[in-house]
Design an enzyme around this catalytic site. Structure first.
Site, PDB file in Angstrom:
ATOM      1  N   TYR A  59     -45.138   1.923  -9.398  1.00  0.00           N
ATOM      2  CA  TYR A  59     -45.895   2.490  -8.325  1.00  0.00           C
ATOM      3  C   TYR A  59     -47.146   3.475  -8.851  1.00  0.00           C
ATOM      4  O   TYR A  59     -48.411   3.476  -8.304  1.00  0.00           O
ATOM      5  CB  TYR A  59     -44.843   3.453  -7.740  1.00  0.00           C
ATOM      6  CG  TYR A  59     -45.423   4.108  -6.366  1.00  0.00           C
ATOM      7  CD1 TYR A  59     -45.830   3.199  -5.269  1.00  0.00           C
ATOM      8  CD2 TYR A  59     -45.551   5.444  -6.221  1.00  0.00           C
ATOM      9  CE1 TYR A  59     -46.337   3.892  -4.100  1.00  0.00           C
ATOM     10  CE2 TYR A  59     -46.061   6.002  -5.060  1.00  0.00           C
ATOM     11  CZ  TYR A  59     -46.602   5.131  -4.032  1.00  0.00           C
ATOM     12  OH  TYR A  59     -46.924   5.748  -2.949  1.00  0.00           O
ATOM     13  N   ASP A  60     -46.906   4.345  -9.829  1.00  0.00           N
ATOM     14  CA  ASP A  60     -47.788   5.250 -10.244  1.00  0.00           C
ATOM     15  C   ASP A  60     -49.051   4.415 -10.704  1.00  0.00           C
ATOM     16  O   ASP A  60     -50.107   5.002 -10.340  1.00  0.00           O
ATOM     17  CB  ASP A  60     -47.189   6.208 -11.242  1.00  0.00           C
ATOM     18  CG  ASP A  60     -46.189   6.887 -10.838  1.00  0.00           C
ATOM     19  OD1 ASP A  60     -45.526   6.475  -9.770  1.00  0.00           O
ATOM     20  OD2 ASP A  60     -45.701   7.937 -11.629  1.00  0.00           O
ATOM     21  N   ASN A 102     -45.526  14.370  -0.590  1.00  0.00           N
ATOM     22  CA  ASN A 102     -44.530  13.959   0.270  1.00  0.00           C
ATOM     23  C   ASN A 102     -44.680  14.376   1.815  1.00  0.00           C
ATOM     24  O   ASN A 102     -44.841  15.824   2.056  1.00  0.00           O
ATOM     25  CB  ASN A 102     -42.767  14.821  -0.185  1.00  0.00           C
ATOM     26  CG  ASN A 102     -42.435  14.127  -1.506  1.00  0.00           C
ATOM     27  OD1 ASN A 102     -43.259  14.675  -2.563  1.00  0.00           O
ATOM     28  ND2 ASN A 102     -41.571  13.718  -1.621  1.00  0.00           N
ATOM     29  N   PHE A 148     -30.770  12.564   3.544  1.00  0.00           N
ATOM     30  CA  PHE A 148     -30.010  13.845   3.810  1.00  0.00           C
ATOM     31  C   PHE A 148     -29.872  13.961   5.318  1.00  0.00           C
ATOM     32  O   PHE A 148     -28.798  14.590   6.017  1.00  0.00           O
ATOM     33  CB  PHE A 148     -31.026  14.921   3.343  1.00  0.00           C
ATOM     34  CG  PHE A 148     -30.863  15.329   1.691  1.00  0.00           C
ATOM     35  CD1 PHE A 148     -30.127  14.606   1.091  1.00  0.00           C
ATOM     36  CD2 PHE A 148     -31.503  16.475   1.433  1.00  0.00           C
ATOM     37  CE1 PHE A 148     -29.966  14.903  -0.169  1.00  0.00           C
ATOM     38  CE2 PHE A 148     -31.465  16.780   0.000  1.00  0.00           C
ATOM     39  CZ  PHE A 148     -30.707  15.779  -0.847  1.00  0.00           C
TER      40      PHE A 148
HETATM   41  N1  UDP Z   1     -33.185  13.155  -4.091  1.00  0.00           N
HETATM   42  C1  UDP Z   1     -31.872  13.315  -3.853  1.00  0.00           C
HETATM   43  N2  UDP Z   1     -30.981  12.793  -3.066  1.00  0.00           N
HETATM   44  C2  UDP Z   1     -31.101  11.680  -2.444  1.00  0.00           C
HETATM   45  C3  UDP Z   1     -32.622  11.043  -2.401  1.00  0.00           C
HETATM   46  C4  UDP Z   1     -33.662  12.049  -3.340  1.00  0.00           C
HETATM   47  O1  UDP Z   1     -31.288  14.404  -4.445  1.00  0.00           O
HETATM   48  O2  UDP Z   1     -30.544  11.112  -1.798  1.00  0.00           O
HETATM   49  C5  UDP Z   1     -33.827  13.680  -4.784  1.00  0.00           C
HETATM   50  C6  UDP Z   1     -34.795  12.853  -5.798  1.00  0.00           C
HETATM   51  O3  UDP Z   1     -34.188  12.664  -7.223  1.00  0.00           O
HETATM   52  C7  UDP Z   1     -36.241  13.744  -6.003  1.00  0.00           C
HETATM   53  C8  UDP Z   1     -36.521  14.346  -4.637  1.00  0.00           C
HETATM   54  O4  UDP Z   1     -35.142  14.322  -4.174  1.00  0.00           O
HETATM   55  O5  UDP Z   1     -35.798  14.621  -6.975  1.00  0.00           O
HETATM   56  C9  UDP Z   1     -37.397  13.454  -3.713  1.00  0.00           C
HETATM   57  O6  UDP Z   1     -37.113  12.101  -3.753  1.00  0.00           O
HETATM   58  P1  UDP Z   1     -37.611  11.087  -2.862  1.00  0.00           P
HETATM   59  O7  UDP Z   1     -37.143   9.821  -3.146  1.00  0.00           O
HETATM   60  O8  UDP Z   1     -37.677  11.516  -1.384  1.00  0.00           O
HETATM   61  O9  UDP Z   1     -39.290  10.896  -3.430  1.00  0.00           O
HETATM   62  P2  UDP Z   1     -40.085  11.195  -4.617  1.00  0.00           P
HETATM   63  O10 UDP Z   1     -40.653  12.634  -4.254  1.00  0.00           O
HETATM   64  O11 UDP Z   1     -39.299  11.421  -5.754  1.00  0.00           O
HETATM   65  O12 UDP Z   1     -41.277  10.118  -4.577  1.00  0.00           O
END
Ligand code: UDP
Length: 316
Positions: free
Chosen positions: A145-146, A174, A191
């Site tokens: 992706y990056d 985000n 969540f």
């Molecule tokens: N994360 C989490 N639980 C979940 C999904 C994500 O703790 O059920 C954490 C994930 O490890 C990251 C952050 O939440 O540190 C944001 O993750 P996301 O997948 O939303 O997107 P990112 O910002 O990493 O692209």
């Protein structure tokens, strides 16, 4: 104006369709519907200034008639999606950007690339401003992706410099809100759906990583301003209020008025490898050049997003 939005049936793309239609423009949404959904644009069916083209932007793009703006939003921005579909992720960032830039050149259209805070990787500079070149592992699971977005930025600048295409690059941090996919796998839908179903919220590792969440209407406002402003090079758009994931989980429980608990889990797949430890946008450039800053507080945005997810889950 006549505007093409790739990824137009996706989360952010569909909100952009709404916004440009409301301003009186003609909008063509293009999407391969792999992660986008016609549910997001169903309310626009039959609109006299809206049309939809079911097409994968990694293949040659044909659009009849004039185009004034091309916004390239098509992408697989969820870590779960890009772990499952790594080659498609690279192709949409590379070939999709090439095809959409070629289209903008042929039509004389102004072009906007939706880039990402992931170009900063696991950042060693905090908060991140646009001059930071990032800390990306090209061969890690997130590299697909990056690096596709870093390539997309380089290609956009090349078309700007060598073909005189008028380009804008937005680095999206985000973003959350209605129309995110339930099964998207990112932290906000996970969540919220867990809190609403009353099951434990899956906090990965210790939940000490940070993110900064921007409500979708704020992001859309920033993108619309950026496309009409005279700014060269990438511009960060995001909400600079930073929160740890464990505190975010508690906030979701509170706003959803849920009795759910937290569970700390270590994912078995590679989704948390190279997971950025911290992320927060420096939005000085957007403030100065666009007069823009987020208006929606996290609590308020979450409330609106929860209403949407309640309906999606059939809880209303
Ligand atoms: N994360 C989490 N639980 C979940 C999904 C994500 O703790 O059920 C954490 C994930 O490890 C990251 C952050 O939440 O540190 C944001 O993750 P996301 O997948 O939303 O997107 P990112 O910002 O990493 O692209």
């Amino acid at each position: 104006m006549r505007i093409l939005i790739t990824g137009g049936a996706g989360f952010i793309g569909s909100h952009l369709c709404d916004r440009y239609l409301a301003e009186g423009h003609e909008v063509i949404a293009m999407d391969n519907l792999k992660t986008g959904s016609t549910d997001n644009i169903a309310h626009l069916a039959g609109h006299p200034r809206f049309s939809f083209i079911h097409h994968d932007v990694t293949n040659y793009i044909y659009v009849a008639g004039v185009l004034d703006r091309v916004l390239h939003l098509a992408s697989l921005p969820s870590p779960v999606d890009y772990l499952n579909l790594p080659i498609q992720t690279l192709k949409v960032g590379a070939l999709g950007t090439h095809n959409t830039l070629g289209l903008a050149l042929a039509k004389g259209a102004r072009y906007l690339l939706a880039s990402t805070s992931e170009v900063y990787g696991d950042p060693l500079v905090h908060p991140q401003d646009e001059s930071y070149w990032g800390n990306v592992n090209p061969v890690g699971p997130r590299g697909v992706y990056d690096e596709s977005k870093r390539f997309a930025e380089a290609l956009t600048m090349a078309y700007d410099r060598y073909h005189d295409v008028d380009t804008r690059i937005v680095r999206i941090f985000n973003t959350y809100g209605p129309r995110m996919r339930l099964e998207d796998g990112r932290v906000v839908p996970n969540f919220i759906s867990q809190a609403l179903r009353g099951v434990p919220l899956t906090v990965y590792d210790k939940g000490q990583r940070t993110r900064s969440f921007c409500y979708v209407s704020d992001l859309v406002e920033g993108i619309v301003r950026l496309l009409e402003a005279d700014v060269e090079g990438p511009v960060n758009l995001g909400n600079p209020s930073e929160i740890t994931i464990v505190d975010f989980a508690k906030l979701v429980i509170d706003v959803a008025e849920s009795g759910a608990e937290l569970t700390f889990v270590v994912p078995k797949d590679e989704r948390t490898r190279d997971d950025p430890k911290q992320r927060c946008p420096d939005i000085s450039l957007a403030r100065e050049a666009l007069g823009w800053e987020p208006q929606v507080a996290l609590r308020d945005g979450l409330r609106k997003t929860i209403v949407y997810f309640r309906t999606r889950l059939g809880l209303d």
